[in-house]
Scaffold this motif. Sequence first.
Motif, mmCIF file in Angstrom:
data_model
loop_
_atom_site.group_PDB
_atom_site.id
_atom_site.type_symbol
_atom_site.label_atom_id
_atom_site.label_comp_id
_atom_site.label_asym_id
_atom_site.label_seq_id
_atom_site.Cartn_x
_atom_site.Cartn_y
_atom_site.Cartn_z
ATOM 1 N N ASP A 207 32.213 22.141 15.221
ATOM 2 C CA ASP A 207 30.773 21.800 15.193
ATOM 3 C C ASP A 207 30.129 22.605 14.152
ATOM 4 O O ASP A 207 29.199 22.149 13.274
ATOM 5 C CB ASP A 207 30.092 21.968 16.624
ATOM 6 C CG ASP A 207 30.275 23.298 17.257
ATOM 7 O OD1 ASP A 207 31.070 24.168 16.546
ATOM 8 O OD2 ASP A 207 29.528 23.569 18.471
ATOM 9 N N GLU A 208 30.241 23.929 14.071
ATOM 10 C CA GLU A 208 29.978 24.796 12.767
ATOM 11 C C GLU A 208 30.416 24.323 11.666
ATOM 12 O O GLU A 208 29.732 24.571 10.539
ATOM 13 C CB GLU A 208 29.964 25.991 13.336
ATOM 14 C CG GLU A 208 29.501 26.565 14.426
ATOM 15 C CD GLU A 208 29.490 28.203 14.687
ATOM 16 O OE1 GLU A 208 30.379 28.796 13.764
ATOM 17 O OE2 GLU A 208 28.932 28.780 15.253
ATOM 18 N N ALA A 209 31.799 23.823 11.592
ATOM 19 C CA ALA A 209 32.271 23.804 10.217
ATOM 20 C C ALA A 209 31.868 22.188 9.716
ATOM 21 O O ALA A 209 31.771 22.341 8.325
ATOM 22 C CB ALA A 209 33.877 23.694 10.427
ATOM 23 N N VAL A 210 31.685 21.427 10.515
ATOM 24 C CA VAL A 210 31.574 20.004 10.113
ATOM 25 C C VAL A 210 30.176 19.725 9.277
ATOM 26 O O VAL A 210 30.117 19.088 8.272
ATOM 27 C CB VAL A 210 31.574 18.880 10.989
ATOM 28 C CG1 VAL A 210 30.389 19.214 11.921
ATOM 29 C CG2 VAL A 210 31.901 17.714 10.493
ATOM 30 N N GLY A 211 29.215 20.527 9.594
ATOM 31 C CA GLY A 211 28.140 20.495 8.923
ATOM 32 C C GLY A 211 28.183 21.168 7.384
ATOM 33 O O GLY A 211 27.151 20.972 6.654
#
Length: 275
Positions: A207-211
């Motif tokens: 969830d932190e990486a996809v943005g």
Amino acid sequence: MMLRSRPVVRWVAALAGVPLLLYLLALTWLWFRQERLLFYPEPWPSEDPPALKAPDVRSLWVEVPGAKLHALHLRQTNARGLVFFLHGNGGNLASWFVNTDFYRRAGYDLFMLDYRGYGRSSGQIASEAQLMGDVRTAWQQVSPQYAGRPVVAYGRSLGTGLAAQLAAEVNPALTVLVSPYRSMAALADEHYPMVPAALLRYPLRTDEAVGRIRGPVWLVHGGRDSLIPPAHSEALQALAGAQRVRLLRVPEAGHNDVHQFPAYLDGLSSELARL
């Protein structure tokens, strides 16, 4: 009377503390041995599968600190690009290196890595930092061979968290996440709600990486996936924005068979053709 009851009170208090003690012991075991719950490597079979004997498939090694990682590389003449594939938490390359004819038809090479302890790879997984370091080393070894051509970061199940972190760093032409999870903490909370999130040594924050992924992202999820429910993909799409992140739902697919459905194969073919 009160004096005689004190031993009984202490005995009852001691019994009441037994479940707490067992719970703390279980958490301690989980902290030190959680690799046994997350990773299910299998040894290499006695005979190579037929797909690995093709003349355009070669076996190679990736040198990392303290280990040698086995990789397979489908390498064709005049390939359009490369799919850098990070597989799930069970099996090894013998069971994951499939659908090679699909990649031949699409005109894309396929590179797949076995993590430490899987198949022919030596060593043992000891931390998320080590695992990500191994993935980066493999990427740095193979991706320069495709300069000027599109390279796709592909993750499946466990590999989606690794692929998302890698993609946020290296900006591939496309990121494909099949059966992804928001984070290992979110997934653990669904299956093991009594386990504190702080105990997890492999947070794997998709969830932190996809943005932070600058290029296009394609998510795929089986509608019958009970291990990682489709709500995880829906949450990731909402976090990163539907304009940049496309989501394919395969209603009849579960967790382990999504790659067998025509909707997935046609969708992946279309995504690669876009590049």
